[in-house]
Structure formats: structure tokens, C-alpha cells
Design a protein around this motif. Sequence first.
Motif, short mmCIF file in Angstrom:
data_model
loop_
_atom_site.label_atom_id
_atom_site.label_comp_id
_atom_site.label_asym_id
_atom_site.label_seq_id
_atom_site.Cartn_x
_atom_site.Cartn_y
_atom_site.Cartn_z
N ALA A 161 -88.78 110.94 96.33
CA ALA A 161 -88.17 110.39 95.37
C ALA A 161 -86.46 110.41 95.62
O ALA A 161 -85.67 109.61 95.91
CB ALA A 161 -88.48 110.34 94.11
N TRP A 162 -85.93 111.69 95.68
CA TRP A 162 -84.63 111.75 95.58
C TRP A 162 -84.09 111.56 97.10
O TRP A 162 -82.87 111.02 97.26
CB TRP A 162 -84.12 113.38 95.30
CG TRP A 162 -84.33 113.68 93.74
CD1 TRP A 162 -85.43 114.15 93.29
CD2 TRP A 162 -83.67 112.73 92.59
NE1 TRP A 162 -85.31 114.15 91.84
CE2 TRP A 162 -84.27 113.08 91.48
CE3 TRP A 162 -82.68 111.64 92.72
CZ2 TRP A 162 -84.03 112.45 90.29
CZ3 TRP A 162 -82.63 111.23 91.27
CH2 TRP A 162 -83.16 111.64 90.18
N ASP A 163 -84.84 112.00 98.01
CA ASP A 163 -84.40 111.59 99.38
C ASP A 163 -84.43 110.14 99.55
O ASP A 163 -83.22 109.77 100.25
CB ASP A 163 -85.34 112.23 100.40
CG ASP A 163 -85.32 113.70 100.44
OD1 ASP A 163 -84.27 114.18 100.07
OD2 ASP A 163 -86.42 114.10 101.06
N MET A 164 -85.38 109.30 99.15
CA MET A 164 -85.21 107.83 99.15
C MET A 164 -83.95 107.29 98.59
O MET A 164 -83.36 106.58 98.99
CB MET A 164 -86.54 107.20 98.68
CG MET A 164 -86.65 105.88 98.76
SD MET A 164 -86.03 105.01 97.48
CE MET A 164 -86.25 103.25 97.72
N ILE A 165 -83.66 107.74 97.23
CA ILE A 165 -82.74 107.08 96.31
C ILE A 165 -81.46 107.66 97.10
O ILE A 165 -80.52 106.72 97.41
CB ILE A 165 -82.64 107.78 95.09
CG1 ILE A 165 -83.99 107.29 94.23
CG2 ILE A 165 -81.34 107.76 94.32
CD1 ILE A 165 -84.22 108.07 93.12
N PHE A 166 -81.23 108.73 97.72
CA PHE A 166 -79.87 108.93 98.47
C PHE A 166 -79.82 108.08 99.56
O PHE A 166 -78.77 107.74 99.94
CB PHE A 166 -80.00 110.64 98.88
CG PHE A 166 -79.02 110.94 99.74
CD1 PHE A 166 -77.67 111.13 99.06
CD2 PHE A 166 -78.88 111.23 101.05
CE1 PHE A 166 -76.46 111.47 99.80
CE2 PHE A 166 -77.94 111.47 101.82
CZ PHE A 166 -76.65 111.67 101.32
N CYS A 167 -80.85 108.12 100.46
CA CYS A 167 -80.64 107.27 101.62
C CYS A 167 -80.59 105.54 101.18
O CYS A 167 -79.59 105.32 101.74
CB CYS A 167 -82.15 107.54 102.52
SG CYS A 167 -82.05 106.31 103.76
N PHE A 168 -81.05 105.16 100.30
CA PHE A 168 -80.92 103.73 99.95
C PHE A 168 -79.54 103.59 99.37
O PHE A 168 -78.91 102.59 99.51
CB PHE A 168 -81.93 103.21 99.11
CG PHE A 168 -82.97 102.65 99.92
CD1 PHE A 168 -83.50 101.25 99.79
CD2 PHE A 168 -84.01 103.11 100.68
CE1 PHE A 168 -84.42 100.58 100.21
CE2 PHE A 168 -84.87 102.46 101.50
CZ PHE A 168 -85.11 101.16 100.99
N SER A 169 -79.00 104.45 98.52
CA SER A 169 -77.61 104.47 98.06
C SER A 169 -76.70 104.33 99.14
O SER A 169 -75.63 103.72 99.18
CB SER A 169 -77.17 105.52 97.01
OG SER A 169 -77.34 106.84 97.51
N ILE A 170 -76.67 105.18 100.17
CA ILE A 170 -75.88 105.19 101.42
C ILE A 170 -76.12 103.94 101.97
O ILE A 170 -74.91 103.39 102.35
CB ILE A 170 -76.24 106.37 102.13
CG1 ILE A 170 -75.88 107.79 101.36
CG2 ILE A 170 -75.33 106.25 103.56
CD1 ILE A 170 -74.27 107.94 100.87
#
Length: 188
Positions: A161-170
Motif C-alpha cells: 500500500a505504501w509503495d503504491m501511494i508513494f509511487c502514485f503521489s510522485i
Amino acid sequence: MTFITLIWNLLLAYIPYFITDYLARRPQRAANRPLFVIAFIVWMLFIPNSFYIITDLFHLADKFNDGQAPMWFDLAMILSFAWNGLLLGVLSVRQMERMLLPDLSLRKELLFLYPIMWLNALGVYIGRYLRYNSWDVISDPFQLLRDISLMIIHPLRHQYAWDMIFCFSILMTLMYLMLKRISKALNT
């Protein structure tokens, strides 16, 4: 593949755009602090819908294609909805940025933009993977808060979840900045 959900998702993507467009066209409403705060909260609840449509590309891997149309048609259809949702999101974020912080340096811009895009990415994750909708803040707030709290309390269990959130926020931040720079270049 049926595209009825794309129409619904695009309709939801229009809500934050309508909010910021309404406020931008009526500065006296935006100056009304209580009204602006309410509008901002509603905007924050719905702005992830604009960017969420990008994740509908995942449906290309689904086996929903009934063979009536080629896969390239599904791709073109999903991309057209995703592009429109993205543009609505970028325009809406830009309008909100202008209302809140009219004169920004790049550093201040990122201090506004990245938290907004991070919250957008969180909203996209909540919608795509936890299967919540914007209105669940009202209709099912305790379950929603419970699921988000579990992600925060146990971050290693929710690494995906946190990886996806970080990637999508960037990704969303870069898309926004790129489209904003293109707009400035075309207007000079």
C-alpha cells in the motif's frame, strides 16, 4: 468490456472540478471562509476520483473482454476516460492552488502540491484496493478509519500500500508539474 463504470468514474471526476470552477468564478464565495472550508473538504474527498481513473487501465488484464471488440479498442476507450479524468484533476488542483496560494515559488508550490497529491494517492489506493468510495466518509466512517489506522499502525504489513501511494503521489505530482509547464510554455 463494459464501460459503464468509466462513465460513473468520469462523472465523479467532474465534482472537484465543478467545485473549484464555481469558487474561481465567484471570488466572493471563495472569500467566505466557512463556505470555502466546507468546499475544500468536499473537494479533498472527491479529487482522488479524477486521478483514480488511471487505475482503470488495470482492467485490460481482466478477462472482461467479450470478444466483441478488440483489446486496442478497450485500451483507447480507457485511455480517453483516464486522460479526461487526469485533465479535470490537474485543472481542479491548479484552480485550488491559485485560490490558496496565488504567487508561488517552485519550493512553495511543492509544499502545497505534494501533500495534495499524496492524499490523492492515498484516496486512489483506498478506492482501488480497499474498495471504498468518497461518500464512505459519511456512510461507513468507522470501518474506513479502522482500515486506514491499520495501515498506519502496521506499515510493514502494508508495504504494498505504501509503495503504491508513494509511487502514485510522485507520478501525479510529475504529471501535474509537466502539464502546468506545458500550459505556461503555450501561453508565452
